[in-house]
Design a protein around this motif. Structure first.
Motif, mmCIF file in Angstrom:
data_model
loop_
_atom_site.group_PDB
_atom_site.id
_atom_site.type_symbol
_atom_site.label_atom_id
_atom_site.label_comp_id
_atom_site.label_asym_id
_atom_site.label_seq_id
_atom_site.Cartn_x
_atom_site.Cartn_y
_atom_site.Cartn_z
ATOM 1 N N ALA A 1 -6.087 0.222 -4.238
ATOM 2 C CA ALA A 1 -7.470 -0.800 -3.614
ATOM 3 C C ALA A 1 -7.899 -1.868 -5.141
ATOM 4 C CB ALA A 1 -8.498 -0.015 -3.305
ATOM 5 N N ALA A 2 -7.945 -0.674 -6.041
ATOM 6 C CA ALA A 2 -7.853 -1.570 -7.492
ATOM 7 C C ALA A 2 -7.284 -3.037 -7.813
ATOM 8 C CB ALA A 2 -8.873 -0.542 -8.419
ATOM 9 N N VAL A 3 -5.657 -2.577 -7.598
ATOM 10 C CA VAL A 3 -4.795 -3.326 -8.023
ATOM 11 C C VAL A 3 -4.693 -4.100 -7.000
ATOM 12 C CG1 VAL A 3 -1.763 -2.892 -8.086
ATOM 13 C CG2 VAL A 3 -3.629 -1.586 -9.301
ATOM 14 N N VAL B 1 0.795 -0.831 -0.323
ATOM 15 C CA VAL B 1 0.242 0.023 -0.002
ATOM 16 C C VAL B 1 0.774 1.635 0.288
ATOM 17 C CG1 VAL B 1 -1.537 1.583 1.791
ATOM 18 C CG2 VAL B 1 -1.627 -0.970 1.047
ATOM 19 N N LEU B 2 2.085 1.155 0.741
ATOM 20 C CA LEU B 2 2.809 2.780 0.865
ATOM 21 C C LEU B 2 3.627 2.802 -0.444
ATOM 22 C CD1 LEU B 2 3.427 4.659 3.142
ATOM 23 C CD2 LEU B 2 5.169 3.308 3.411
ATOM 24 N N MET B 3 3.606 1.427 -1.229
ATOM 25 C CA MET B 3 5.227 1.428 -1.921
ATOM 26 C C MET B 3 4.026 1.315 -3.980
ATOM 27 S SD MET B 3 7.562 -1.481 -1.704
ATOM 28 C CE MET B 3 8.435 -0.865 -3.092
ATOM 29 N N ARG C 1 -4.687 0.914 6.046
ATOM 30 C CA ARG C 1 -3.488 0.044 6.022
ATOM 31 C C ARG C 1 -2.208 1.238 5.540
ATOM 32 N NH1 ARG C 1 -2.718 -5.065 6.560
ATOM 33 N NH2 ARG C 1 -4.557 -5.962 6.965
ATOM 34 N N LEU C 2 -2.573 2.832 5.032
ATOM 35 C CA LEU C 2 -1.996 3.389 5.150
ATOM 36 C C LEU C 2 -1.570 4.200 5.460
ATOM 37 C CD1 LEU C 2 -0.504 5.121 2.416
ATOM 38 C CD2 LEU C 2 -2.961 5.709 1.823
ATOM 39 N N SER C 3 -2.696 4.216 6.736
ATOM 40 C CA SER C 3 -1.992 5.417 7.489
ATOM 41 C C SER C 3 -1.664 5.315 8.410
ATOM 42 C CB SER C 3 -3.666 5.619 8.578
ATOM 43 O OG SER C 3 -3.204 6.227 9.309
ATOM 44 N N ARG C 4 -2.092 3.454 8.835
ATOM 45 C CA ARG C 4 -1.273 2.323 9.918
ATOM 46 C C ARG C 4 0.924 3.009 9.010
ATOM 47 N NH1 ARG C 4 -3.519 -3.018 11.676
ATOM 48 N NH2 ARG C 4 -3.645 -2.535 8.558
ATOM 49 N N ALA C 5 0.721 1.840 7.768
ATOM 50 C CA ALA C 5 2.306 1.952 7.383
ATOM 51 C C ALA C 5 2.834 2.859 6.870
ATOM 52 C CB ALA C 5 2.174 2.075 5.957
ATOM 53 N N ARG C 6 1.907 4.664 7.171
ATOM 54 C CA ARG C 6 3.004 5.610 7.602
ATOM 55 C C ARG C 6 3.248 5.739 8.679
ATOM 56 N NH1 ARG C 6 -0.131 10.354 5.913
ATOM 57 N NH2 ARG C 6 1.865 11.316 5.008
ATOM 58 N N ALA C 7 2.380 5.696 10.016
ATOM 59 C CA ALA C 7 3.277 6.007 10.904
ATOM 60 C C ALA C 7 4.278 4.951 10.958
ATOM 61 C CB ALA C 7 1.550 5.703 11.829
ATOM 62 N N ARG C 8 3.948 3.397 11.173
ATOM 63 C CA ARG C 8 4.669 2.868 11.430
ATOM 64 C C ARG C 8 5.911 3.200 10.487
ATOM 65 N NH1 ARG C 8 7.507 -0.652 14.331
ATOM 66 N NH2 ARG C 8 8.278 -3.037 13.443
ATOM 67 N N PHE C 9 6.575 3.029 9.095
ATOM 68 C CA PHE C 9 6.970 3.974 8.485
ATOM 69 C C PHE C 9 8.055 5.633 9.224
ATOM 70 C CE2 PHE C 9 9.723 5.399 4.815
ATOM 71 C CZ PHE C 9 10.616 4.844 4.034
ATOM 72 N N ARG C 10 7.442 6.329 9.431
ATOM 73 C CA ARG C 10 7.991 7.112 10.468
ATOM 74 C C ARG C 10 8.534 7.241 10.983
ATOM 75 N NH1 ARG C 10 3.537 10.443 8.691
ATOM 76 N NH2 ARG C 10 1.840 9.407 10.748
ATOM 77 N N ALA D 1 -11.591 1.653 1.612
ATOM 78 C CA ALA D 1 -11.512 1.178 2.900
ATOM 79 C C ALA D 1 -10.193 0.945 3.942
ATOM 80 C CB ALA D 1 -12.628 1.117 3.835
ATOM 81 N N VAL D 2 -9.924 -0.101 3.279
ATOM 82 C CA VAL D 2 -8.284 -0.956 4.038
ATOM 83 C C VAL D 2 -7.331 -0.141 3.356
ATOM 84 C CG1 VAL D 2 -7.440 -3.675 3.223
ATOM 85 C CG2 VAL D 2 -9.773 -2.826 3.608
ATOM 86 N N VAL D 3 -7.294 0.363 2.297
ATOM 87 C CA VAL D 3 -6.707 0.628 1.599
ATOM 88 C C VAL D 3 -5.895 1.907 2.396
ATOM 89 C CG1 VAL D 3 -4.975 1.612 0.064
ATOM 90 C CG2 VAL D 3 -6.537 -0.093 -0.374
ATOM 91 N N ARG D 4 -6.576 3.007 2.741
ATOM 92 C CA ARG D 4 -6.970 3.697 4.020
ATOM 93 C C ARG D 4 -6.507 3.527 4.870
ATOM 94 N NH1 ARG D 4 -10.973 6.075 0.309
ATOM 95 N NH2 ARG D 4 -12.491 5.186 1.936
#
Length: 188
Positions: free
Chosen positions: A140-142, A125-127, A153-162, A148-151
């Motif tokens: 999400a389509a890919v 999702v992040l990439m 996951r993206l929020s969580r991934a950004r926070a973890r990556f940060r 909603a799942v992508v959003r």
């Protein structure tokens, strides 16, 4: 039935008598020997398809040279298109490497290490959103999940990556070319 056999026999004679002269003709006009073989094969394919319309055997070599000439022209045009496409691709790759922070070794290693610590879906999702510039609905389509799942996951991934890297990547959909080398040190 006899005309079919006669037809095949005539084609075999034409092939046997003209293969080597056509190969020599093509070899003198291409850079690679395998390209000459392709030109000859394509020439005889045309001749086979149009074999009922071939001129008398005394004139057939000139006709085959004419076909080979057109096949060569197509070959050269295709080669020029491949070269142009290759040039464009090489330029894009150089540009992508130039703007990709991963092209700088310390930053690349830091980013790779942080990405490796994310879950598979979070990493993808992040990439997709940052490097590929996709919107969450496109990612999400890919991934064949809901937006909603992508959003989430993206929020969580950004926070973890940060947390792992110590730097904010910017808003979703932006390319990771906004992280100057100095910022990495400041966030540690």
């Amino acid at each position: 039935m006899g005309s079919g056999i006669e037809h095949e026999e005539r084609f075999r004679r034409i092939y046997a008598a003209n293969f080597e002269p056509l190969l020599a003709y093509a070899m003198r006009r291409v850079e690679q020997p395998e390209d000459a073989a392709d030109v000859v094969a394509d020439t005889f394919l045309v001749a086979w398809r149009r074999s009922r319309d071939l001129p008398p055997e005394a004139e057939v070599r000139l006709w085959l040279y004419g076909v080979a000439r057109r096949v060569l022209a197509n070959h050269h045009r295709a080669g020029a298109r491949r070269d142009r496409l290759g040039d464009r691709l090489r330029q894009r790759i150089r540009f992508a490497v130039a703007v990709d922070p991963g092209s700088q070794v310390p930053e690349r290693l830091t980013v790779q290490a942080a990405l490796a610590r994310l879950g598979k879906l979070d990493r993808e999702v992040l990439m997709l959103t940052f490097w590929e510039g996709l919107e969450p609905r496109e990612a999400a389509a890919v991934l064949r999940v809901s937006p909603a799942v992508v959003r989430s996951r993206l929020s969580r991934a950004r926070a973890r990556f940060r947390d792992l890297v110590g730097d904010d990547l910017g808003p979703p959909g932006h390319v990771l070319d906004v992280m100057p080398a100095g910022t990495w040190e400041e966030g540690r």
